[in-house]
Design an enzyme around this catalytic site. Structure first.
Site, PDB file in Angstrom:
ATOM      1  CG  PHE A  94      -1.861   1.265   1.094  1.00 61.96           C
ATOM      2  CD1 PHE A  94      -3.025   1.214   0.337  1.00 61.96           C
ATOM      3  CD2 PHE A  94      -1.512   2.475   1.684  1.00 61.96           C
ATOM      4  CE1 PHE A  94      -3.829   2.341   0.190  1.00 61.96           C
ATOM      5  CE2 PHE A  94      -2.323   3.603   1.539  1.00 61.96           C
ATOM      6  CZ  PHE A  94      -3.481   3.528   0.796  1.00 61.96           C
ATOM      7  CG  ASP A 133       5.543   4.070   1.921  1.00 63.04           C
ATOM      8  OD1 ASP A 133       5.500   4.823   2.917  1.00 63.04           O
ATOM      9  OD2 ASP A 133       4.592   3.957   1.122  1.00 63.04           O
ATOM     10  CE  LYS A 165      -1.270   7.314   6.465  1.00 60.60           C
ATOM     11  NZ  LYS A 165      -0.871   6.153   5.671  1.00 60.60           N
TER      12      LYS A 165
HETATM   13  C1  PLP Z   1      -1.027   6.221   4.161  1.00 60.19           C
HETATM   14  C2  PLP Z   1       0.082   5.665   3.377  1.00 60.19           C
HETATM   15  C3  PLP Z   1       0.455   6.221   2.143  1.00 60.19           C
HETATM   16  C4  PLP Z   1      -0.323   7.321   1.462  1.00 60.19           C
HETATM   17  O1  PLP Z   1      -0.417   8.491   2.189  1.00 60.19           O
HETATM   18  P1  PLP Z   1      -1.554   9.567   1.823  1.00 60.19           P
HETATM   19  O2  PLP Z   1      -1.207  10.744   2.665  1.00 60.19           O
HETATM   20  O3  PLP Z   1      -2.867   8.951   2.164  1.00 60.19           O
HETATM   21  O4  PLP Z   1      -1.436   9.835   0.364  1.00 60.19           O
HETATM   22  C5  PLP Z   1       1.567   5.685   1.512  1.00 60.19           C
HETATM   23  N1  PLP Z   1       2.247   4.661   2.044  1.00 60.19           N
HETATM   24  C6  PLP Z   1       1.910   4.100   3.218  1.00 60.19           C
HETATM   25  C7  PLP Z   1       2.739   2.980   3.762  1.00 60.19           C
HETATM   26  C8  PLP Z   1       0.813   4.570   3.918  1.00 60.19           C
HETATM   27  O5  PLP Z   1       0.456   3.981   5.062  1.00 60.19           O
END
Ligand code: PLP
Length: 403
Positions: free
Chosen positions: A142, A227, A256
């Protein structure tokens, strides 16, 4: 539920796109680990807006930094300079051991930016033939919701109906080192992967996986892009989850909790080489690196460190998981997690995690079901031991009574 709450839901349903199916709780206030609905009921937040509010809801020092900056200057665009950007760079680089920073807004934008930078690095530095760059990604990944990203998702719900998609991505099984090695080619420029897969249900890779990944990336001149948008900034009990693996990524993505939930702020952190390929005009964002975002992010990082939230995540996380493991319930298949990134996986016969989340809500705990059979638990990192006890007691009841 009050008539006002019902009316608001009705309006949402009639006017809004139905791309979410929230638990029906109409929240209007938050403080630390606690949330209140418009009828005055109190809940302990065990989602933290998918780890965006690691510092707790409406953290007073972040709020103050935001208000103070909002009174002075909010946005200049990068056509001009602002007096917060350099300080943000300095502080985040120091904290994460990075050499270069690219500020963006949402997490997905940070991912897209990294893909662009790494491809360009592949052509200009590694010498990959034009248009041939390949990026390896993991199954059940994700990374966000933009077109580029859902194109390499393996989730049919996330990608179905949105094609055609961009080429240049290769999917390998998460945690399978042989599969990763087999997918490497002379045109591979990067491996984009989460240290722990969050949305997939808190999936921790086998011991030693990332050490081997790191070694293979170095050997094949491939950038390792971690990520850490969800795992980073204290969630797993370390500032970055890579520290658990004893490795360093070439490119790290954070978002985040970088703003403590006040504002969308994300960043690509890298060694000089990768981000160094971006020249004036080749990439940008109107809001990226704006003074309000920088001031908020600076304080969000400061409170994480100064208030010991990373250490608290490690300590309360260990206590929490031990407590979950004590719960005797026929419904529970497995408990897993690191720091305060936890999941309880239920047996398929348990009737789905959603039912349990609804029951937890009735007892004052807000959790999110994920992939049908898992309950994800990720409270703000300011949770205290007695609050963990409070949650565990209710979890115990729900897991045994509903099973
Ligand atoms: C939430 C998330 C994203 C995307 O972030 P947004 O601010 O919603 O675009 C990307 N990678 C990971 C691992 C995430 O948990």
């Amino acid at each position: 539920m009050s008539p006002i709450a019902r009316d608001l839901i009705q309006t949402e349903m009639s006017l809004g796109a139905h791309n979410y199916q929230p638990i029906d709780v109409m929240l209007s206030r938050g403080e630390g680990v606690w949330l209140w609905d418009i009828d005055g009921n109190r809940y302990l937040d065990c989602l933290s807006a998918y780890s965006a509010v690691n510092q707790g809801h409406c953290h007073p020092r972040i709020m103050e930094a935001m208000v103070e900056q909002a009174k002075k200057l909010t946005l200049t665009s990068r056509a001009f300079r602002n007096d917060q950007l350099a300080l943000f760079y300095e502080e985040i680089a120091h904290l994460t051991g990075s050499h270069k920073v690219l500020p963006m807004n949402s997490g997905a934008e940070a991912v897209e930016s990294a893909v662009k930078a790494v491809r360009k690095w592949g052509y200009e530095v590694k010498g990959v033939p034009d248009g041939e760059a390949e990026i390896i990604v993991a199954s059940n990944n994700f990374h966000g919701r933009t077109l580029g990203i859902v194109g390499f998702s393996t989730d049919p719900v996330a990608r179905g109906g949105f094609g055609p998609f961009a080429p240049g991505f290769r999917v390998v099984k998460f945690g399978d080192i042989a599969a990763f090695e087999a997918a490497l080619s002379p045109n591979t420029v990067g491996f984009l992967v989460e240290p722990i897969q969050g949305e997939a249900g808190v999936i921790i890779p086998p011991e030693g996986y990332f050490k081997r990944v790191r070694a293979l990336c170095t050997e094949h001149n491939v950038t390792l892009i971690l990520d850490e948008i969800q795992t980073g900034l204290g969630r797993t009990g370390k500032m970055l989850a890579e520290e658990h693996e004893g490795i360093e990524a070439d490119v790290t993505l954070v978002g985040k909790a970088l703003s403590g939930g006040f504002y969308p702020v994300s960043a690509v952190l890298s060694n000089t080489e990768v981000l160094g390929v971006l020249k004036p005009g080749q990439h940008g964002s109107t809001f990226g690196g704006n003074p309000l975002a920088c001031a908020v992010a600076r304080m969000a990082l400061k409170v994480l460190v100064e208030e010991g939230m990373v250490e608290n995540a490690a300590e309360q996380g260990a206590y929490f998981i031990a407590g979950l493991e004590q719960i005797r319930s026929n419904a529970v298949k497995e408990v897993r997690g690191r720091g305060l990134m936890l999941a309880v996986e239920l047996h398929p016969e348990a009737g789905g995690a959603r039912r349990y989340c609804q029951a937890l809500k009735q007892r004052g705990i807000l959790c999110k079901d994920t992939h049908e059979h898992s309950i994800r638990i990720a409270p703000p990192l300011v949770i205290t031991r007695s609050e963990v006890d409070w949650v565990l007691e209710r979890f115990g009841k729900v897991l045994t009574e509903l099973a």
